[in-house]
Design a protein around this motif. Structure first.
Motif, short mmCIF file in Angstrom:
data_model
loop_
_atom_site.label_atom_id
_atom_site.label_comp_id
_atom_site.label_asym_id
_atom_site.label_seq_id
_atom_site.Cartn_x
_atom_site.Cartn_y
_atom_site.Cartn_z
N LYS A 42 0.80 -0.98 0.12
CA LYS A 42 0.12 0.06 0.21
C LYS A 42 0.72 1.18 -0.03
CE LYS A 42 -3.05 -2.47 2.93
NZ LYS A 42 -3.81 -2.56 4.48
N ALA A 43 0.98 1.78 -1.23
CA ALA A 43 1.61 3.10 -1.08
C ALA A 43 3.01 3.12 -0.43
CB ALA A 43 0.74 4.29 -0.81
N VAL A 44 3.92 2.31 -0.76
CA VAL A 44 5.12 2.24 -0.17
C VAL A 44 6.19 3.27 -1.21
CG1 VAL A 44 7.12 1.02 0.38
CG2 VAL A 44 5.09 -0.13 0.48
N SER A 45 6.77 4.02 -0.32
CA SER A 45 7.81 5.12 -0.77
C SER A 45 8.79 5.35 -0.06
CB SER A 45 7.05 6.51 -1.11
OG SER A 45 6.11 6.40 -1.69
N PHE A 46 10.19 5.15 -0.59
CA PHE A 46 11.35 5.46 -0.04
C PHE A 46 12.44 5.64 -0.98
CE2 PHE A 46 11.12 0.80 0.04
CZ PHE A 46 12.50 0.37 -0.29
N ASP A 47 13.68 6.06 -0.71
CA ASP A 47 14.82 6.31 -1.61
C ASP A 47 16.15 5.69 -1.06
OD1 ASP A 47 13.20 8.06 -2.78
OD2 ASP A 47 13.99 9.82 -1.74
N GLY A 90 2.00 -4.43 4.53
CA GLY A 90 2.24 -3.91 3.27
C GLY A 90 2.33 -2.39 3.42
N GLU A 91 2.43 -1.90 4.39
CA GLU A 91 2.74 -0.13 4.58
C GLU A 91 3.93 -0.08 5.16
OE1 GLU A 91 -1.33 1.88 5.22
OE2 GLU A 91 -1.40 0.25 6.56
N LYS A 92 4.49 0.99 4.69
CA LYS A 92 5.90 1.65 5.44
C LYS A 92 5.24 2.13 6.94
CE LYS A 92 8.08 5.44 4.50
NZ LYS A 92 8.79 6.60 3.81
N LEU A 93 6.02 1.40 7.82
CA LEU A 93 5.80 1.80 9.19
C LEU A 93 6.88 2.67 9.74
CD1 LEU A 93 3.97 0.98 11.73
CD2 LEU A 93 5.67 -0.93 12.42
N VAL A 94 7.96 2.45 9.41
CA VAL A 94 9.10 3.46 10.00
C VAL A 94 10.06 3.45 8.97
CG1 VAL A 94 10.78 3.99 11.84
CG2 VAL A 94 8.21 2.99 12.53
N GLU A 95 10.75 4.49 9.08
CA GLU A 95 12.14 4.57 8.06
C GLU A 95 12.99 5.73 8.92
OE1 GLU A 95 13.82 6.43 3.88
OE2 GLU A 95 11.57 6.42 4.13
N GLY A 96 14.03 5.11 9.01
CA GLY A 96 14.95 6.04 9.69
C GLY A 96 16.56 5.52 9.89
N ASP A 97 17.36 5.87 10.84
CA ASP A 97 18.72 5.47 10.95
C ASP A 97 18.49 3.95 11.77
OD1 ASP A 97 19.20 6.26 13.76
OD2 ASP A 97 19.00 8.21 12.64
N VAL A 116 15.31 3.28 14.82
CA VAL A 116 14.45 2.35 14.26
C VAL A 116 14.28 1.44 15.64
CG1 VAL A 116 14.13 0.44 12.89
CG2 VAL A 116 14.43 2.66 11.90
N ARG A 117 15.49 1.17 16.11
CA ARG A 117 15.59 0.25 17.21
C ARG A 117 14.58 0.49 18.29
NH1 ARG A 117 20.35 -3.16 18.46
NH2 ARG A 117 21.54 -1.42 17.35
N THR A 118 14.68 1.94 18.83
CA THR A 118 13.89 2.22 20.14
C THR A 118 12.52 2.74 19.69
OG1 THR A 118 14.77 4.34 19.56
CG2 THR A 118 15.99 2.81 21.17
N ASP A 119 12.15 2.67 18.38
CA ASP A 119 10.61 3.03 18.01
C ASP A 119 9.57 2.07 18.58
OD1 ASP A 119 8.18 3.39 16.36
OD2 ASP A 119 9.34 5.01 15.62
N PRO A 120 8.68 2.70 19.43
CA PRO A 120 7.62 1.67 19.88
C PRO A 120 6.89 0.86 18.95
CG PRO A 120 7.59 3.81 20.85
CD PRO A 120 8.53 4.05 19.61
N ARG A 121 6.61 1.78 17.64
CA ARG A 121 5.80 0.88 16.68
C ARG A 121 6.53 -0.27 16.10
NH1 ARG A 121 5.17 6.03 12.75
NH2 ARG A 121 7.31 6.15 13.67
N VAL A 122 8.12 -0.24 16.01
CA VAL A 122 8.65 -1.41 15.40
C VAL A 122 8.82 -2.40 16.68
CG1 VAL A 122 11.10 -2.03 14.76
CG2 VAL A 122 10.19 0.26 14.13
N ILE A 123 8.84 -2.10 18.08
CA ILE A 123 8.68 -3.18 18.99
C ILE A 123 7.57 -3.71 18.96
CG2 ILE A 123 8.93 -3.29 21.47
CD1 ILE A 123 10.71 -0.95 21.57
N ILE A 137 12.96 -4.31 6.38
CA ILE A 137 12.74 -5.37 7.52
C ILE A 137 11.06 -5.44 7.77
CG2 ILE A 137 15.14 -5.17 8.51
CD1 ILE A 137 13.61 -3.73 10.80
N GLY A 138 10.98 -6.41 8.69
CA GLY A 138 9.28 -6.68 8.86
C GLY A 138 9.11 -7.97 9.28
N PRO A 139 7.83 -8.23 10.09
CA PRO A 139 7.46 -9.59 10.25
C PRO A 139 7.21 -10.30 9.15
CG PRO A 139 5.99 -7.92 11.41
CD PRO A 139 6.91 -7.06 10.52
N ASN A 140 6.96 -11.53 9.30
CA ASN A 140 6.67 -12.57 8.30
C ASN A 140 5.26 -12.18 7.62
OD1 ASN A 140 9.01 -14.48 8.34
ND2 ASN A 140 8.06 -15.54 10.08
N GLY A 141 5.07 -12.02 6.37
CA GLY A 141 3.99 -11.63 5.73
C GLY A 141 3.64 -10.26 5.65
#
Length: 588
Positions: A357-362, A562-569, A573-580, A372-376
């Motif tokens: 769903k509308a994934v964007s990055f460079d 299917g969506e970009k959740l987080v992008e960063g260094d 990313v390691r400490t982002d609550p959404r990634v955890i 990275i991301g969970p299975n599926g």
């Protein structure tokens, strides 16, 4: 092909031609004729993975073409050869364009259909003499000497077969040949490195038809009579039997299989009726049992596989040559430091499932970006969209501001995008060096004819030198002669990276390169990727191992549902609550 083997065969043939009675020379003539057709079947089945039950039809087409040309139009048999080869090649091209698009059991069924059609066509056209056939075909003449004796036609048939073997061996040992050998077991790999596998399958199909037509031409002028019976479906099945007995993966297997079945058939036709007490085609039963035994104990390798296994050394050294492939014409680095690869709103659905769903990055220049991301989560789908395996339903993909998302998968590597695979995809039966050389396929040009005539020697030196350079880069130059499938998983992943580097890419895409590796292997891989980045290469990788990507990446993109959740260094990313939460869950 070994010159020693070839000269030895020539000496044996000369001795046999001068010493054997006419009956045995006649048997050897049929072995040579069958061997020509079986050679084409080896290329079709053993190399391209195409099972054809219609090769006898091309033999018949060659035989009838020269018979009509020499009898009804009073042309030279040599003109008949040109017409036979030309007509068979044209017919194969037309049939191949239609039938080679099919897959599974539909392809061999279609070859049965046109094989049967050709047989009944030969028997119903009045000019061809119906099922009675055509008699009075003139003999072949060489320098005013007519080849009417068994010894004379024996020489012509076997010279033709040996020449076909040399040309076929040259072809398979070339750049085009490596591409052909990749079709059967690694078609997706071949396409990803710019190889048009559909075109190559058609080339092999036409080449096999030419060999069959040559056999038909020789057959017609040897017997000086043609009728439909030798060109029916059972004849095509016998050619497949020969290949299975001799070895579908060996060019010499075509000759060995033709000799084995022809000799065995001659023996059984005389011996079985006396043993059983009544006439009948009992040799067919024996052939069936023989095929079952061979498939059980030796698979596709056949008799030739067993023989060569006994006489070939376990390993051999391949000589490397100096040479330098032309490098890709690269744009100068953008003054504004703009990204090399840009994704804008990439979306992909499979029926009612929205995978992306509308994934964007460079991805910037000299940068390592990890997905990275969970299975599926949609990582593999996104990766396949970036590499051209899948076409996005929406969004755009840019490489240096040039839109590439609508390009064919083969075009991606030409634009500077090279990849590895989540599950290692090496070409079975090829050495480490040959697998690596496949990556540089698009960096040189050269056709089938030049390869068969062995005119591409300078290119081969360049390709070999490039492959050795990249193997040394990944630390595998000391195993270049080994079968790639015999190496460990970690080494195989390094072969894939070396193969991708041979394409001279601007950006390298790695699909879970650390999967299944031990800790030490992961550390060596991370060190290699850092060195590649320092050399100016951009890298985009999909990975599950958080520890691996955290210490390696400039930036990390996290995908979830299917969506970009987080992008960063990595630190953020390691400490982002959404990634955890996505990886471990809220409770954890």
């Amino acid at each position: 092909m070994s010159r020693v083997v070839l000269l030895s065969v020539l000496v044996v043939l000369v001795v046999l031609g001068l010493s054997l009675p006419a009956y045995y020379l006649n048997v050897l003539n049929y072995v040579g004729l069958y061997g020509l057709v079986a050679l084409g079947v080896v290329l079709l089945t053993g190399v391209a993975g195409v099972t054809s039950f219609g090769q006898a039809a091309f033999v018949g087409l060659g035989a009838y073409t020269t018979a009509v040309a020499t009898i009804h139009f009073e042309l030279s048999p040599w003109i008949g050869l040109l017409l036979a080869v030309g007509l068979s090649a044209a017919a194969a091209w037309f049939i191949g364009m239609i039938t080679l698009r099919l897959s599974g059991h539909y392809l061999p069924l279609s070859t049965m259909a046109w094989g049967l059609s050709a047989y009944y066509l030969f028997g119903t056209i009045e000019m061809l003499g119906g099922h009675t056939g055509i008699s009075g075909v003139p003999p072949i003449s060489v320098g005013g000497f007519e080849l009417t004796s068994q010894m004379a036609i024996f020489g012509l048939i076997w010279v033709a077969l040996l020449l076909a073997l040399v040309l076929s061996a040259n072809l398979l040992e070339s750049r085009i040949g490596r591409a052909m050998r990749s079709i059967k077991t690694a078609r997706q790999t071949a396409e990803s490195f710019g190889i048009d596998t559909s075109k190559l399958r058609l080339v092999i199909f036409v080449y096999a038809s030419i060999l069959a037509a040559l056999s038909g031409w020789l057959y017609a002028h040897m017997l000086r009579f043609v009728n439909p019976s030798p060109f029916d479906l059972p004849a095509s099945i016998e050619y497949l039997f020969m290949v299975v007995v001799g070895g579908a993966s060996s060019l010499w297997g075509a000759v060995i299989g033709a000799a084995a079945l022809t000799g065995l058939q001659e023996f059984l036709q005389g011996a079985l009726p006396g043993i059983i007490g009544q006439a009948g085609q009992y040799e067919t039963i024996v052939f069936g049992l023989l095929i079952i035994v061979l498939l059980q104990f030796n698979g596709e390798r056949g008799v030739s596989g067993w023989l060569f296994k006994q006489v070939q050394p376990k390993s051999y050294a391949l000589q490397t040559q100096d040479g330098e492939l032309p490098r890709r014409a690269r744009d100068a680095a953008r003054a504004d430091g703009g990204p090399l690869l840009r994704l804008r709103g990439i979306g992909k659905s499979f029926g009612g499932l929205r995978a992306l769903k509308a994934v964007s990055f460079d991805v910037g220049q000299k940068e390592i970006v990890s997905i990275i991301g969970p299975n599926g989560a949609g990582k593999s789908t996104l990766f396949n969209c970036i590499t051209g395996v899948l076409r996005p339903d929406e969004g755009e993909l840019f490489l240096r501001d040039k839109e590439i998302s609508t390009q064919n998968v083969r075009k991606f590597v030409q634009k500077g995008v090279a990849r590895t695979f989540q599950h290692v995809k090496l070409v079975s039966g090829m050495s480490v060096l040959e697998n690596t050389m496949l990556g540089a396929h698009i960096r040189v040009a050269g056709g089938t004819i030049s390869a068969a005539l062995h005119l591409e020697r300078d290119q081969e030196k360049q390709l070999r030198a490039e492959a050795m350079k990249q193997l040394k880069r990944v630390g595998l130059d000391n195993v270049q002669h080994m079968d790639a499938a015999s190496l460990s998983l970690g080494q195989q992943r390094l072969i894939e990276i070396a193969r991708a580097l041979c394409a001279d890419p601007e950006i390298l895409l790695l699909d879970e390169p650390a999967a299944g590796l031990r800790q030490l292997e992961k550390q060596k891989l991370a060190s290699l990727l850092q060195d590649l980045r320092e050399d100016g290469l951009s890298i985009l990788l999909v990975e599950h191992d958080m520890g691996f990507v955290m210490g390696l990446s400039n930036r990390i993109v996290v995908i979830n549902y299917g969506e970009k959740l987080v992008e960063g260094d990595p630190a953020n990313v390691r400490t982002d609550p959404r990634v955890i939460q996505a990886y471990l869950g809220t409770a954890a």
